[in-house]
Design a protein around this motif. Structure first.
Motif, PDB file in Angstrom:
ATOM      1  N   SER A  74       0.834  -1.209   0.000  1.00 23.93           N
ATOM      2  CA  SER A  74       0.000   0.000   0.000  1.00 23.93           C
ATOM      3  C   SER A  74       0.869   1.260   0.000  1.00 23.93           C
ATOM      4  O   SER A  74       0.634   2.186  -0.785  1.00 23.93           O
ATOM      5  CB  SER A  74      -0.915  -0.005   1.217  1.00 23.93           C
TER       6      SER A  74
ATOM      7  N   PHE B 176     -15.296  -0.246  -1.137  1.00 24.71           N
ATOM      8  CA  PHE B 176     -14.178   0.659  -0.848  1.00 24.71           C
ATOM      9  C   PHE B 176     -13.723   1.440  -2.084  1.00 24.71           C
ATOM     10  O   PHE B 176     -13.356   2.618  -1.973  1.00 24.71           O
ATOM     11  CB  PHE B 176     -12.999  -0.130  -0.266  1.00 24.71           C
TER      12      PHE B 176
ATOM     13  N   PHE C 113     -11.987   4.843  -2.310  1.00 26.87           N
ATOM     14  CA  PHE C 113     -10.605   4.591  -1.915  1.00 26.87           C
ATOM     15  C   PHE C 113      -9.781   4.330  -3.179  1.00 26.87           C
ATOM     16  O   PHE C 113     -10.287   3.864  -4.192  1.00 26.87           O
ATOM     17  CB  PHE C 113     -10.514   3.363  -1.011  1.00 26.87           C
TER      18      PHE C 113
ATOM     19  N   GLN D  38      -4.852   2.195  -1.076  1.00 24.75           N
ATOM     20  CA  GLN D  38      -5.566   2.320   0.193  1.00 24.75           C
ATOM     21  C   GLN D  38      -6.379   1.061   0.490  1.00 24.75           C
ATOM     22  O   GLN D  38      -6.477   0.626   1.639  1.00 24.75           O
ATOM     23  CB  GLN D  38      -6.475   3.546   0.161  1.00 24.75           C
ATOM     24  N   PHE D  39      -6.955   0.470  -0.543  1.00 23.49           N
ATOM     25  CA  PHE D  39      -7.703  -0.775  -0.371  1.00 23.49           C
ATOM     26  C   PHE D  39      -6.770  -1.895   0.083  1.00 23.49           C
ATOM     27  O   PHE D  39      -7.139  -2.721   0.929  1.00 23.49           O
ATOM     28  CB  PHE D  39      -8.393  -1.147  -1.681  1.00 23.49           C
TER      29      PHE D  39
ATOM     30  N   VAL E 190      -6.351  -1.554   3.729  1.00 18.18           N
ATOM     31  CA  VAL E 190      -7.532  -1.999   4.470  1.00 18.18           C
ATOM     32  C   VAL E 190      -7.531  -3.513   4.645  1.00 18.18           C
ATOM     33  O   VAL E 190      -7.727  -4.028   5.754  1.00 18.18           O
ATOM     34  CB  VAL E 190      -8.823  -1.543   3.753  1.00 18.18           C
TER      35      VAL E 190
ATOM     36  N   MET F  45      -7.264  -5.759   8.001  1.00 23.39           N
ATOM     37  CA  MET F  45      -8.297  -6.756   8.272  1.00 23.39           C
ATOM     38  C   MET F  45      -7.675  -8.131   8.462  1.00 23.39           C
ATOM     39  O   MET F  45      -8.121  -8.913   9.315  1.00 23.39           O
ATOM     40  CB  MET F  45      -9.306  -6.790   7.120  1.00 23.39           C
TER      41      MET F  45
END
Length: 627
Positions: free
Chosen positions: A312, A394, A400, A404-405, A408, A412
């Protein structure tokens, strides 16, 4: 030797025909699917193409929900090699229909073929993993699963690239002909190869088939949840497929829409991920020494989180390319780091998923093995649908960026890992054991086949160091509940593992009469429940390396619960950082690394006539002169 044995599987009739069969089937599925996606995209307007591509993706995955439960039952009821031959014959028929659909350019017929390929995959899925324990020895399961996972991802990538390239040919008719010839040819070769797969007799030939997928799935889920280690391992596998689907779906978009590259760049990115999975899968055999090493799972989960976060950050800093060539991308800032971390995600993914599949195959009742795999396939499909939903939410709704995804889903992943490892502390315990055995100790096992596979029993062992319980838990594949000295039970970090592993703390009757009585009540209940317990009859760590007199507590336990007692001995731990040699443990820096340690088990002893003194003699004999 383990690594050599792993590659020896490719020369074995027990494995090679099946390996080639599943690779060719996965390759064929992805050739047709990717060809169809490209042809739809070029033939229709953008809004129509997007809708039809989404429908195609849904039609391919729908059969896993509809037929996996039935497929699992069939795989337990009939010979798996016979089922494979019938499935491959069906693939030839589907391939002929697929060629007709492509040549005619009939979108509806193409979608039907894609659905039928999904049906075929749904019926093959439970066989794919349930057949391995029938043809491979336990020490070969990790290697076999490693090759299967490697082949799956290589087939997905190879099929996608071939289907995309051929369908994008300037002459559409010529492209369809090449695709048709390839699909039929691969299907025919797959059928011929599968005929060499040895027989895999049905474990439950009289099984009554339940055709209602909801009823069967619900029943199996209730059965699986009774064994938390298997249930949460299935959740872990399905989560990995969610991650894999997210990366494989977003990487092409990232390469084209964010970096401004073309098909070769997208292929390079996908190759990095796939090569990583292949390397990670094959590394499992070397890192685990051919054993099913669950300690690699937390290591893989941590690597997946790190890789996702790094991807990311690095991806967010990459700039669109002025020149779309691979050379221009390679020379751009951050490109090499991005490829490296994409490959690392694949490597850690291989370390993560291979032991999980091997553990499920090993610990599941053979009469339910294929049906349990079918539930895994259903949940895999569900999690891949969730992956698509997360991407839509997202990237489209919340707007997003793709980097950025990635952040995430990496975070997670950390949350899911903590949840799973909290529910099944065996993973964390195995990781600590694996780290110990690959830094401070080289652990050898002798006679562990003496330990009963099921039913109540007590292991009695000498007590040398603070990590005795960890080494025993790592050596014995059956879960152990430890009866341990309360001060050791309360050591920070280890306390979490011992508590969640349902260890039973105990101290002297004089210090804590109520706690002493409560411990014996818990011991009695555990043996009535059929648990395997471990006690250190000395009552404390040795101060001089010799066995202290065994206390009579073991006799008190056996009076109420006359269960088999397995004498065991730890050799080579005296003088380690965790023992009391030359002062208290932990008082100096570690001086010994990778030293030899042995875990030795003797024949079970009869509880009726067993006395503490006799047990001490047996354990001393097992330990010998090596302290």
């Amino acid at each position: 030797m383990a690594q050599q044995g792993q590659f020896r599987l490719l020369a074995s009739r027990r494995f090679l025909p099946f390996f080639l069969t599943q690779f060719l089937g996965a390759f064929n599925d992805n050739v047709f699917k990717s060809a169809l996606m490209v042809m739809i995209a070029f033939r229709l307007a953008a809004d129509q193409a997007n809708a039809l591509n989404n429908l195609a993706a849904g039609l391919f995955i729908l059969p896993f929900f509809l037929f996996s439960a039935t497929a699992g039952q069939l795989a337990d009821k009939y010979d798996k090699s016979l089922l494979i031959r019938r499935i491959k014959l069906a693939e030839i028929g589907i391939s002929l229909l697929g060629v007709a659909a492509l040549v005619l350019g009939h979108n509806g017929l193409c979608l039907l073929v894609l659905f039928l390929l999904g049906v075929q995959s749904a019926f093959f899925g439970p066989i794919k993993y349930a057949i391995l324990p029938q043809h491979l020895r336990k020490t070969e399961l990790v290697g076999g699963n490693a090759f299967v996972e490697m082949a799956t991802f290589v087939a997905i990538l190879g099929g996608t690239i071939v289907g995309t390239v051929l369908s994008g040919a300037s002459d559409a008719a010529s492209g369809s002909q090449w695709i048709g010839a390839m699909i039929i040819g691969v299907a025919l070769v797959g059928y011929l190869v599968c005929r060499a797969i040895p027989a895999a007799p049905a474990p439950v030939p009289d099984l009554k088939i339940e055709l209602n997928p909801i009823t069967q799935t619900s029943r199996l889920l209730r059965e699986i949840t009774r064994t938390p280690a298997i249930f949460y391992s299935i959740i872990g596998i399905s989560w990995f497929w969610l991650l894999g689907a997210a990366y494989l779906t977003q990487i092409p978009s990232f390469g084209k829409n964010v970096l401004g590259g073309d098909e070769p760049l997208v292929a390079l990115l996908l190759c990095s991920f796939t090569i990583g999975v292949a390397i990670g899968s094959l590394l499992c055999e070397r890192l685990s020494g051919g054993r099913i090493e669950l300690g690699l799972v937390p290591l893989g989960a941590a690597g997946l989180t790190y890789g996702g976060i790094a991807l990311s950050v690095i991806g967010g800093g990459l700039q669109p390319l002025a020149d779309t060539s691979l050379a221009a991308f390679w020379a751009s800032d951050g490109a090499k780091a991005f490829l490296l971390h994409l490959a690392l995600i694949g490597v850690f993914g291989g370390l993560y998923i291979v032991p999980l599949y091997a553990m499920i195959q090993d610990r599941t009742d053979r009469a339910l093995r294929a049906q349990v795999i079918s539930i895994t396939n259903i949940l895999n499909a569900l999690f891949m649908v969730i992956s698509a939903v997360l991407g839509i939410v997202f990237l489209s709704v919340l707007d997003f960026s793709i980097p950025q995804f990635f952040m995430v889903i990496a975070l997670m992943n950390a949350a899911v890992a903590v949840f799973v490892f909290n529910r099944v502390p065996e993973f964390a315990m195995r990781l600590l054991v694996w780290l110990l055995s690959h830094t401070m100790y080289r652990v050898k096992h002798e006679g562990l086949e003496q330990i009963p596979a099921e039913g109540p029993a007590i292991i009695a062992c000498n007590h040398v160091s603070y990590v005795d319980a960890l080494l025993l838990a790592g050596a014995v594949r059956r879960p152990i509940r430890f009866i341990m000295y309360k001060p050791i039970y309360e050591i920070p970090v280890l306390h979490f593992i011992f508590r969640t592993g349902r260890a039973i703390p105990i101290c002297s009757k004089q210090k804590d009469p109520e706690g002493y009585a409560r411990a014996f009540e818990e011991i009695e209940q555990a043996l009535e429940d059929g648990d395997l317990l471990c006690i250190f009859p000395e009552g404390q760590l040795t101060k001089d390396g010799e066995l202290a007199p065994f206390k009579a507590g073991i006799e008190k336990i056996l009076q109420k619960n006359p269960v088999p007692v397995i004498p065991m001995a730890l050799r080579g731990l005296w003088g380690s950082f965790f023992s009391h040699k030359d002062g208290n443990a932990f008082s100096t820096l570690p001086k010994r690394f990778w030293s030899r340690v042995s875990v030795v088990a003797g024949k079970p002893l009869d509880a009726a006539s067993l006395r503490a003194e006799k047990l001490q003699e047996v354990v001393l004999g097992l330990r010998g002169e090596q302290r």
